[in-house]
Design an enzyme around this catalytic site. Structure first.
Site, short mmCIF file in Angstrom:
data_model
loop_
_atom_site.label_atom_id
_atom_site.label_comp_id
_atom_site.label_asym_id
_atom_site.label_seq_id
_atom_site.Cartn_x
_atom_site.Cartn_y
_atom_site.Cartn_z
N GLU A 63 0.73 -1.31 -0.05
CA GLU A 63 -0.07 -0.07 -0.13
C GLU A 63 0.80 1.21 -0.03
O GLU A 63 0.55 2.29 -0.64
CB GLU A 63 -0.87 -0.04 1.14
CG GLU A 63 -1.91 1.17 1.21
CD GLU A 63 -3.15 0.86 1.70
OE1 GLU A 63 -4.01 1.89 1.58
OE2 GLU A 63 -3.49 -0.15 1.93
N THR A 64 1.86 1.00 0.70
CA THR A 64 2.62 2.33 0.52
C THR A 64 3.24 2.81 -0.68
O THR A 64 3.34 3.67 -1.07
CB THR A 64 4.27 2.20 1.57
OG1 THR A 64 3.85 1.95 2.95
CG2 THR A 64 5.21 3.17 1.51
#
EC number: 3.1.2.-
Length: 137
Positions: A63-64
């Site tokens: 997700e980063t």
């Protein structure tokens, strides 16, 4: 090149200071024409109780990468928010570091879809993740 915002790796890594990204030891390492890469250590910060890389840590790396890649494709006044993430875990990792490679599957005006593949130090696929995002603004 898909990027509309131009940032150096140093500037990308500066955005992590004081966040979960920094706590997990995630470091952006490559910004290519259509990909973003980062590494994350496999240690006590990212282990589950049995000494293996925690699936949630892999999802956090994915997700980063997807969120930052999405941000880099937007213009001033726009932001990107995640709407759905999936992660399929293929191989256990107990030490060293993993490398995530993020590339777009779809870049629309209002939504995006990113594939993030996480590899171990031997280059073996450990996790395949897909992140959907919405563009706001």
């Amino acid at each position: 090149m898909i990027w509309k915002r131009h940032m150096t790796l140093e500037a990308l890594n500066a955005t992590s200071v004081g966040t979960m990204v920094e706590h997990l030891g995630i470091v952006y390492t490559r910004l290519g024409d259509d990909l973003l890469e980062a590494t994350m250590p496999v240690d006590t910060r990212t282990h589950q109780p049995f000494g293996l890389l925690h699936g949630g840590a892999s999802a956090a790396l994915a997700e980063t990468l997807g969120s930052m890649a999405g941000y880099l494709t937007t213009r001033d006044g726009q932001c990107v928010v995640g709407t759905e993430i999936s992660a399929s875990h293929h191989r256990a990792v107990s030490q060293g570091q993993v490398r995530g490679v993020c590339q777009p599957l779809h870049l629309g005006r209002q939504s995006q879809c990113w594939e993030i593949v996480i590899y171990d130090e031997q280059g073996r696929r450990c996790c395949t993740s897909r992140l959907s995002t919405a563009i706001l603004g």
